[in-house]
Design an enzyme around this catalytic site. Sequence first.
Site, PDB file in Angstrom:
ATOM      1  N   GLY A  13     -17.065 -75.629   6.701  1.00  0.00           N
ATOM      2  CA  GLY A  13     -17.986 -75.204   7.763  1.00  0.00           C
ATOM      3  C   GLY A  13     -18.033 -76.090   8.993  1.00  0.00           C
ATOM      4  N   HIS A 111      -7.848 -69.416  14.057  1.00  0.00           N
ATOM      5  CA  HIS A 111      -6.702 -69.716  13.197  1.00  0.00           C
ATOM      6  C   HIS A 111      -6.015 -70.964  13.757  1.00  0.00           C
ATOM      7  CE1 HIS A 111      -3.486 -68.906  10.384  1.00  0.00           C
ATOM      8  NE2 HIS A 111      -2.620 -69.152  11.360  1.00  0.00           N
ATOM      9  N   GLU A 145      -4.613 -56.188  10.689  1.00  0.00           N
ATOM     10  CA  GLU A 145      -3.533 -57.113  10.352  1.00  0.00           C
ATOM     11  C   GLU A 145      -4.084 -58.545  10.354  1.00  0.00           C
ATOM     12  OE1 GLU A 145       0.722 -58.378  12.324  1.00  0.00           O
ATOM     13  OE2 GLU A 145      -0.335 -56.615  13.085  1.00  0.00           O
TER      14      GLU A 145
HETATM   15  C1  GRF Z   1     -10.074 -73.977  10.128  1.00  0.00           C
HETATM   16  O1  GRF Z   1      -8.882 -74.692  10.301  1.00  0.00           O
HETATM   17  C2  GRF Z   1      -9.944 -72.570  10.649  1.00  0.00           C
HETATM   18  O2  GRF Z   1      -9.124 -72.470  11.753  1.00  0.00           O
HETATM   19  C3  GRF Z   1      -9.312 -71.866   9.477  1.00  0.00           C
HETATM   20  O3  GRF Z   1      -9.929 -72.421   8.346  1.00  0.00           O
HETATM   21  C4  GRF Z   1     -10.378 -73.739   8.649  1.00  0.00           C
HETATM   22  C5  GRF Z   1     -11.846 -73.782   8.355  1.00  0.00           C
HETATM   23  O4  GRF Z   1     -12.377 -75.071   8.529  1.00  0.00           O
HETATM   24  N1  GRF Z   1      -9.465 -70.434   9.589  1.00  0.00           N
HETATM   25  P1  GRF Z   1     -13.946 -75.282   8.617  1.00  0.00           P
HETATM   26  O5  GRF Z   1     -14.531 -74.646   7.348  1.00  0.00           O
HETATM   27  O6  GRF Z   1     -14.420 -74.598   9.848  1.00  0.00           O
HETATM   28  O7  GRF Z   1     -14.154 -76.756   8.635  1.00  0.00           O
END
Ligand code: GRF
Length: 216
Positions: A13, A111, A145
């Site tokens: 988080g 992402h 997707e």
């Molecule tokens: C992040 O790198 C985000 O881009 C990916 O999952 C990770 C989550 O990290 N989708 P956090 O839980 O926000 O610390």
Amino acid sequence: MKRRVAILISGRGSNMAALIRAAAAADFPAEIALVISNRADADGLKKAGASGIATAMIESKPFSNDRPAFEAVLQSVLDQHRIDLVCLAGFMRLFTADFVQRWYGRMLNIHPSLLPAFPGLEPQAQALRAGVKISGATVHFVIPETDAGPILMQGAVAVLDDDTPEALAARILEIEHRIYPAALRLVAGGQIRFEAGICKTSGEATPAVLISPAVS
Ligand code: GRF
């Protein structure tokens, strides 16, 4: 009126925390109204609770592969809290096309790669294997997707010769924490328009951020 945002998490988080921090500003056009986790052990749930944000836990495991049933519960919780926008932040569960369609243009994801490069799992390791010299993070609208959809904002970092997936992930995470709040500000503030399926911004926003260790 501030747009009401739900953040969906499955773990740490840290992006959620960055969104909560940003939304605390009086001029931020959205408020974080709810944090939902699909895992009881998600660290982010405690962090959200400590920030005084409403939380909900909808464990996905009992639903196994019955995605529509899980999404029906999720949708009812989102409705109860009158949610306008959904931010996926490390939410490790795929949605049906129906659910995604319902939230099209109102559901964002982040992402840790410069999409469309390296979608899917372990994008940092994928980037190192490909030998790219620049990577980063992307905030995009969610479409059926996985890790695709109109791009809202990107941030880039240099890939170093001696990078490990962990070191690169940490550098990318810093930029994630900057671009996710910035992208949410644009969407909640109504500063996004579509031209031929591509997101364009109005106002002074710059949808690209570069951070990089100095390269001489
Ligand atoms: C992040 O790198 C985000 O881009 C990916 O999952 C990770 C989550 O990290 N989708 P956090 O839980 O926000 O610390």
